[in-house]
Design an enzyme around this catalytic site. Sequence first.
Site, mmCIF file in Angstrom:
data_model
loop_
_atom_site.group_PDB
_atom_site.id
_atom_site.type_symbol
_atom_site.label_atom_id
_atom_site.label_comp_id
_atom_site.label_asym_id
_atom_site.label_seq_id
_atom_site.Cartn_x
_atom_site.Cartn_y
_atom_site.Cartn_z
ATOM 1 N N ARG A 215 -13.905 -22.351 11.087
ATOM 2 C CA ARG A 215 -14.693 -21.567 12.031
ATOM 3 C C ARG A 215 -15.827 -22.417 12.603
ATOM 4 N NH1 ARG A 215 -14.393 -15.255 10.064
ATOM 5 N NH2 ARG A 215 -12.133 -15.285 9.846
ATOM 6 N N GLU A 217 -18.613 -21.997 13.879
ATOM 7 C CA GLU A 217 -19.875 -21.275 14.034
ATOM 8 C C GLU A 217 -21.031 -22.228 13.792
ATOM 9 O OE1 GLU A 217 -19.059 -18.452 10.997
ATOM 10 O OE2 GLU A 217 -18.213 -16.968 12.372
ATOM 11 N N ARG A 223 -25.260 -19.543 3.216
ATOM 12 C CA ARG A 223 -24.092 -18.691 3.018
ATOM 13 C C ARG A 223 -22.881 -19.092 3.854
ATOM 14 N NH1 ARG A 223 -25.614 -12.308 2.665
ATOM 15 N NH2 ARG A 223 -27.046 -12.370 0.913
ATOM 16 N N HIS A 224 -23.028 -20.082 4.738
ATOM 17 C CA HIS A 224 -21.965 -20.368 5.691
ATOM 18 C C HIS A 224 -21.420 -21.784 5.553
ATOM 19 C CE1 HIS A 224 -23.873 -16.867 7.668
ATOM 20 N NE2 HIS A 224 -22.649 -16.632 8.103
ATOM 21 N N GLU A 356 -21.388 -10.226 1.028
ATOM 22 C CA GLU A 356 -20.040 -9.810 1.420
ATOM 23 C C GLU A 356 -19.042 -10.858 0.939
ATOM 24 O OE1 GLU A 356 -17.198 -9.869 5.256
ATOM 25 O OE2 GLU A 356 -19.273 -9.300 5.671
ATOM 26 N N SER A 359 -13.223 -8.688 3.284
ATOM 27 C CA SER A 359 -13.179 -7.762 4.400
ATOM 28 C C SER A 359 -11.728 -7.378 4.638
ATOM 29 C CB SER A 359 -13.769 -8.422 5.657
ATOM 30 O OG SER A 359 -13.854 -7.495 6.715
ATOM 31 N N ARG A 407 -17.536 -17.491 -1.475
ATOM 32 C CA ARG A 407 -18.452 -16.340 -1.511
ATOM 33 C C ARG A 407 -18.392 -15.647 -2.878
ATOM 34 N NH1 ARG A 407 -20.491 -13.708 3.126
ATOM 35 N NH2 ARG A 407 -21.050 -15.288 4.662
#
Length: 433
Positions: A215, A217, A223-224, A356, A359, A407
């Site tokens: 990803r 981002e 957290r990423h 989280e 999902s 995570r």
Amino acid sequence: MSPYRTHYSKELNQDSDGKEVVVAGWVEDIRNLGSIAFIILRDRQGTLQITTFKKEHPEVFKKLVSLSRESVISVRGICRANEKVRNGYEIIPKDVEILSRAETPLPMGIVDKVNVEMDTRLDNRFLDLRREEVRAIFLIRDKIIDSAREFLRKEGFIEVHTPKIISSASEGGTNLFRIKYFERDAFLAQSPQLYKQMLMATGFDRVYEIGWYFRAEEHNTRRHLNESTAIDVEMAFIENEEDVMKILERMILHICRKIEGMEELSRLGIEITAPSLPLPRIRYDEAIDMIRKKGLEIEWGSDLGSDEERAVGDVMKERGVSFYFITKYPLDAKPFYTMPEGNLSRSFDLFCNGIEIASGSQRIHDHDLLEKRLREDGLDPDDFKAYLKAFRYGMPPHGGFGMGIERLVMSLLNLKNIRECILFPRDRNRLTP
């Protein structure tokens, strides 16, 4: 067994007294007292003590005390029971073979009680992974993945592997790594989502993949990551998302039961308690109320950010709950393939300690509704032709989830940075090692 080793450190004990053994590993520490020296040797299972006497074996003694820390050696000797040393035994060496001599100084300490900057650790990850507490993280991670695979196989899921080079976005959006694919543009996959769904039209019914997410981002937070791993699951012939949630929570329970007794947890000062089922289900509306009561402003319909997730986590912690679902998100906050329920969606997120970790949802299995939702999300159905085709010739009701491995490890072990949870992190600034 390697010619340089007949035993690991934990395979020996006081009952091995008098046995000739060969051990091998890294020199963690050397204490030279003049006539006697103690060498701590580290292997994949732990550490052991080698005790050498200058009078008895002067050449062996000289070799051992001349070593630099983190040199690699193989030692042949006699195992002697000794209640006063670690493990209850020591090795009295007869022969030593130096396999690799480490340069000095080391780029970072291994057993020194000195904090090392994260960048220094990651720049020297091969050394960082020799540290007991860091190794513990990855032994626990291995057990988590193994436990998840064990559970899913028992539940009738088969393991699959989907393409990581794709022609269009898996979930819409622009956060894609573009690559040159011969004369065409292609992308690294954000997730196996579209392929998992297509497989529901094949008759496999239940599939899972332990795969990679890419990803693009521009986050630079604790957290990423831009390259991460996940356990992805898809299952057919479901009634609604509750069927998927039941599989997910039972998998979490199985994982927790498998790791709760690991000695590596004590090295990290962590205790894991398996949760009681069913896990709490909190509707999105309830979560919004919790967030507002914690003093944060949030509009109904907004996705939850880190601060909002933490606020809900604090409320659940006060109730003594670590794992919980948030369900029934607004439809506009979820991807196009999520099954609508009025202006809400049959979706859920699973949280652990305010983070989280998974999902999922029931998916749309009707071709026309799926095409409509694509257009409503501003996507061109022509970019999804191969995907949509699978829905035209018999697609059962289905749903699934993706659970981030890093995570989960981060939240279970109360780690402060997700980079602790993957061997060689890839983020906005890091492309090596």
